[in-house]
Design an enzyme around this catalytic site. Structure first.
Site, short mmCIF file in Angstrom:
data_model
loop_
_atom_site.label_atom_id
_atom_site.label_comp_id
_atom_site.label_asym_id
_atom_site.label_seq_id
_atom_site.Cartn_x
_atom_site.Cartn_y
_atom_site.Cartn_z
N ASP B 52 -4.36 3.12 5.62
CA ASP B 52 -3.51 2.37 4.70
C ASP B 52 -4.27 1.29 3.92
O ASP B 52 -5.07 0.57 4.48
CB ASP B 52 -2.39 1.67 5.47
CG ASP B 52 -1.40 2.63 6.08
OD1 ASP B 52 -0.24 2.24 6.28
OD2 ASP B 52 -1.79 3.78 6.38
N HIS B 54 -2.46 -0.35 0.94
CA HIS B 54 -1.35 -1.23 0.52
C HIS B 54 -1.73 -2.24 -0.54
O HIS B 54 -1.50 -3.45 -0.37
CB HIS B 54 -0.77 -1.94 1.75
CG HIS B 54 0.09 -1.05 2.59
ND1 HIS B 54 1.22 -0.45 2.10
CD2 HIS B 54 -0.01 -0.66 3.88
CE1 HIS B 54 1.77 0.29 3.05
NE2 HIS B 54 1.05 0.18 4.15
N ASP B 80 -0.40 5.58 1.67
CA ASP B 80 -0.01 4.17 1.63
C ASP B 80 -0.96 3.34 0.76
O ASP B 80 -1.56 2.36 1.20
CB ASP B 80 0.13 3.57 3.04
CG ASP B 80 1.47 3.94 3.66
OD1 ASP B 80 1.83 3.36 4.70
OD2 ASP B 80 2.17 4.82 3.12
N ASP B 83 2.35 -0.96 -2.43
CA ASP B 83 3.33 -1.83 -1.76
C ASP B 83 2.67 -2.94 -0.97
O ASP B 83 1.60 -2.75 -0.38
CB ASP B 83 4.26 -1.05 -0.82
CG ASP B 83 5.35 -0.29 -1.56
OD1 ASP B 83 5.87 0.68 -0.99
OD2 ASP B 83 5.67 -0.67 -2.70
N ARG B 84 3.31 -4.07 -0.95
CA ARG B 84 2.91 -5.25 -0.19
C ARG B 84 1.76 -6.05 -0.79
O ARG B 84 1.86 -7.25 -0.95
CB ARG B 84 2.60 -4.92 1.28
CG ARG B 84 3.81 -4.47 2.07
CD ARG B 84 3.47 -4.38 3.53
NE ARG B 84 4.65 -4.18 4.34
CZ ARG B 84 5.50 -5.14 4.68
NH1 ARG B 84 5.30 -6.37 4.27
NH2 ARG B 84 6.56 -4.88 5.43
N ASN B 112 4.09 7.54 3.58
CA ASN B 112 5.53 7.26 3.46
C ASN B 112 5.83 6.27 2.34
O ASN B 112 6.94 6.23 1.82
CB ASN B 112 6.12 6.78 4.79
CG ASN B 112 5.50 5.48 5.28
OD1 ASN B 112 4.28 5.39 5.42
ND2 ASN B 112 6.31 4.48 5.54
N HIS B 113 4.83 5.51 1.92
CA HIS B 113 5.05 4.58 0.81
C HIS B 113 4.93 5.24 -0.55
O HIS B 113 5.25 4.64 -1.57
CB HIS B 113 4.11 3.37 0.91
CG HIS B 113 4.61 2.34 1.87
ND1 HIS B 113 5.23 1.18 1.48
CD2 HIS B 113 4.61 2.31 3.23
CE1 HIS B 113 5.59 0.48 2.56
NE2 HIS B 113 5.22 1.14 3.63
N HIS B 162 -0.60 11.50 7.33
CA HIS B 162 -0.37 10.05 7.27
C HIS B 162 0.30 9.53 8.53
O HIS B 162 -0.16 8.57 9.14
CB HIS B 162 0.47 9.67 6.06
CG HIS B 162 0.80 8.20 6.03
ND1 HIS B 162 -0.15 7.24 5.72
CD2 HIS B 162 1.92 7.52 6.33
CE1 HIS B 162 0.41 6.04 5.81
NE2 HIS B 162 1.67 6.18 6.19
N ARG B 210 11.87 3.43 13.50
CA ARG B 210 11.72 3.13 12.08
C ARG B 210 12.90 3.60 11.25
O ARG B 210 13.06 3.23 10.11
CB ARG B 210 10.48 3.80 11.52
CG ARG B 210 9.16 3.26 12.06
CD ARG B 210 8.07 3.85 11.22
NE ARG B 210 6.75 3.73 11.76
CZ ARG B 210 5.77 3.11 11.11
NH1 ARG B 210 6.00 2.53 9.96
NH2 ARG B 210 4.56 3.07 11.63
N HIS B 237 -0.85 4.76 9.18
CA HIS B 237 0.59 4.43 9.28
C HIS B 237 0.97 3.25 10.17
O HIS B 237 2.02 2.65 9.98
CB HIS B 237 1.34 5.69 9.73
CG HIS B 237 2.83 5.66 9.60
ND1 HIS B 237 3.49 5.22 8.48
CD2 HIS B 237 3.80 6.07 10.46
CE1 HIS B 237 4.79 5.35 8.65
NE2 HIS B 237 5.02 5.86 9.85
#
Lengths: 338, 359
Positions: B52, B54, B80, B83-84, B112-113, B162, B210, B237
């Site tokens: 990840d 991010h 991923d 995001d963030r 998943n992002h 992932h 989750r 992940h």
């Protein structure tokens, strides 16, 4: 039954099914479910702000209130009560823009005219979750019946009037799911579809993602519900806002969060939860209308949520399964057995 | 439009945003390329695997510094990308350009992002709006995400994904028949591959906390590896404080490549270098040096200078109050509630992730 349901059911059946004796889950004593609990209580004369601190520090959503002068428990204090208290205060005045960022404590103090309001006045304010007690010997069948009427938790007392612990809907569900293999009577209902249980559609109380958090909380209070679905303009489920979200507002003194939009609040909560646990959650907690009752319960247990929104294939919310609904269904089983 | 990919990559290394029309073109071309990839892409070692990221652009640059630049090093990214972090746009832009420029040397797996629902909630959508003024760029990238492959197999021995495994998938062939060219569904095998997590305390599958995917245990891992004649599962992940984690008797590893996650977790990160003989080495690294990266407050000021009105930010006190750290409510004073911001008012509190400046 789908592949995944079969897998989960097999796991439940195989897992630690050490006992050969078939138990009746309705006969389990309430006391046995709270045996190892450390009880957290709030003093009836503590201030509302101090009571809130107790909830936050212990990571719980409610605590019993004990009156030292009367030597008895006088109620329960939870976030629902806190929210009602704040809404009552806010209703009495127009909060000017510059005041929207002040600390919650200051807000409460100012509005109560610097007289600290003792929590005994605030407990059970929301009127939604009155203080209910059961004895240690009370059977789970009776407790589940109460849960099915909307009571979220009961205080378990011993014969001497001492509180042994709090038994909640969540912890009861967790117990039943962990011991599913010991209670074969519960297995048939697990395989039923939500539709067969009458849970696949119902009134969905919702708020648009662009509405303010404060308005959503007022709406919850007016409608006597503890959560609302957050929807976009097409009715697609974006997330959830509930009374317990107020803990996020309290935790970081973010009264300004009362005036952000519901969607922004959903995002903020998701963002902080993900960093704290190192794992991001799915933005919405829902199940498809075609899911089984058992799968829904597994998901409620795993995510520790108090409700699952029911969605159709387009992602639009068509119903909800709350813990109260779950226990209403389970309680219904007892009646049919008789 | 004639694309000069090398020029684009050069600009992106300088953290300059590409024009919207260029992004549109790059996404179109990359979709054409990805369309031909199977849901299971087979590659050979040597390859360096990245977890990840991010949006932590400076840490991606750090990865290239320690792992080597494309095309000298083969890379496999496990998803991923966005995001963030503060620079999701720059991060996904440069990775897309590198994939287009060196298609055989760079593999991009979907995380998943890489999803519309998730990026709407976790920051990428908002960052696109702030940096480009419209949601078009977000649409171009999220449409592109629909084409990313779901898994990679290295030397027929290491299965890379992932998230993790699915109760609906026992063989690689079952992954190949999934229709992946769509938004990640809430449930089903495609959702499971990007959302699931290993659970060393279990043997079987269980519903995930989750709210999507499953947790899976030792027996599931053994069965999958045995059935598919492979010896290792490699995934990302989950945040790892040490940068990586090895489980189930070295049958599964997690690689995590975002150091000091969200600019505050203080964790290490790693990349996994797989040699020609299949030897695995976790190259652990820390966050890129502070002086090369603006603080969230500086990033916020940078946004303001683009003409974004201050009132757009919901945290009211952002009009000059609390520069860098401390809540916008000016609550640098006495803390009244114990359960608050990690006990220290000076640091960024639990809800003041950098990305909150975008919300």
């Amino acid at each position: 039954m789908s592949i995944t349901d079969r897998v989960l059911l097999n796991n439940h059946l195989r897992h630690e099914g050490l006992t050969t004796v078939s138990h009746d889950w309705t006969m389990v004593k309430a006391g046995s479910l709270v045996e190892k609990q450390t009880l957290v209580t709030i003093d009836a004369d503590a201030t509302v702000e101090d009571a809130c601190e107790v909830l936050l520090k212990n990571g719980i959503t409610s605590a019993p209130v004990y009156d030292n002068s009367k030597k008895m428990y006088v109620g329960m204090f939870d976030y629902g009560d806190l929210m009602t208290y704040i809404l009552l205060l806010l209703k009495k005045m127009d909060v000017a823009l510059e005041d929207q960022s002040m600390e919650m404590r200051d807000l409460i103090q100012r509005t109560s005219r610097s007289q600290n309001v003792p929590v005994k006045l605030a407990s059970d304010l929301s009127g939604k979750d009155p203080f209910c007690t059961v004895l240690e010997e009370t059977r789970l069948g009776a407790v589940v019946h109460d849960f099915g009427t909307g009571i979220h938790r009961v205080a378990v007392m011993d014969a001497g009037g001492n509180m042994k612990g709090i038994l909640s809907q969540s912890s009861t569900l967790d117990y039943l799911m962990r011991h599913l293999s010991e209670y074969p009577q519960l297995q048939p209902v697990m395989q039923k579809s939500l539709q067969q249980c009458g849970l696949s559609n119902g009134r969905v109380l919702s708020v648009n993602g662009d509405e303010k958090v404060l308005d959503a909380l007022i709406s919850m209070s007016t409608n006597s519900v503890s959560s609302l679905a957050v929807l976009d303009d097409q009715g697609v489920l974006l997330g959830n806002i509930s009374m317990t979200d107020i803990k996020h507002i309290m935790k970081n003194l973010r009264t300004s969060w009362l005036w952000i939009t519901c969607f922004q609040l959903v995002c903020k909560i998701r963002l902080s939860q993900g960093v704290e646990s190192g794992e991001d959650q799915y933005p919405v907690l829902d199940v498809n209308a075609k899911s089984t009752f058992g799968y829904t319960l597994s998901k409620l247990q795993a995510t520790k949520a108090h409700r699952m929104w029911v969605v159709n294939d387009s992602g639009c919310a068509v119903g909800v399964v709350s813990l109260t609904d779950v226990f209403r269904v389970l309680s219904g089983l007892i009646d049919t057995d008789d | 439009m004639v694309l000069d990919l090398d020029a684009c990559i050069e600009s992106l290394f300088q953290r300059q945003l590409l024009a919207e029309s260029v992004i549109k073109e790059i996404c179109e071309k990359t979709k054409e390329l990805l369309m031909t990839e199977s849901n299971v892409v087979h590659i050979k070692a040597p390859v360096t695997v990245v977890g990840d990221i991010h949006g932590q652009f400076y840490d991606l640059l750090e990865i290239f510094k320690i792992g080597g630049y494309c095309p000298d090093t083969n890379y496999l990214f496990l998803g991923d990308y966005v995001d963030r972090g503060l620079y999701s746009v720059e991060t996904i832009s440069i990775l897309t350009c590198l994939k287009l420029r060196y298609p055989e040397r760079v593999q991009l797996v979907r995380g998943n992002h890489e999803s519309r629902a998730v990026t709407s909630t976790y920051g990428f959508y908002t960052e696109c709006m702030k940096k480009y003024g419209t949601s078009d760029v977000w649409h171009y990238f999220t449409d592109l995400f629909d084409y990313l492959t779901l898994s990679v197999v290295i030397d027929n021995m290491i299965f890379c994904v992932h998230g993790g495994l699915s109760p609906s998938i026992h063989t690689i062939d079952q992954i190949k028949v999934i229709d992946r060219f769509k938004e990640i569904p809430h449930e089903g095998p495609m959702a499971d591959l990007v959302w699931s997590d290993p659970d060393p305390g279990r043997e079987e599958f269980a519903v995930s906390p989750r709210g999507a995917g499953y947790t899976f245990g030792s027996m599931v891992v053994e069965k999958f590896l045995h059935e598919n004649r492979m010896d290792h599962i490699l995934r990302a992940h989950q945040l790892c404080m040490e940068g990586f984690q090895v489980l189930f008797d070295d049958q599964l590893s997690t690689v995590w490549s975002a150091p000091n996650y969200c600019y505050r977790c203080g964790n290490l990160a790693s990349i996994l270098e797989i040699g020609v003989e299949g030897e695995r080495h976790f190259n652990v690294f820390e966050a890129a040096p502070e002086n090369e990266r603006p603080t969230p407050a500086e990033a916020q000021r940078a946004l303001f200078s683009n003409g974004v009105p201050a009132g757009l930010f919901s945290n009211g006190g952002s009009n000059g109050a609390g520069v860098g750290g401390g809540g916008p409510n000016g609550s640098n004073g006495a803390m009244t509630f114990a359960g608050g911001a990690n006990g220290s008012n000076g640091g960024i509190d639990a809800t003041q992730d950098a990305i909150h400046y975008f919300l």
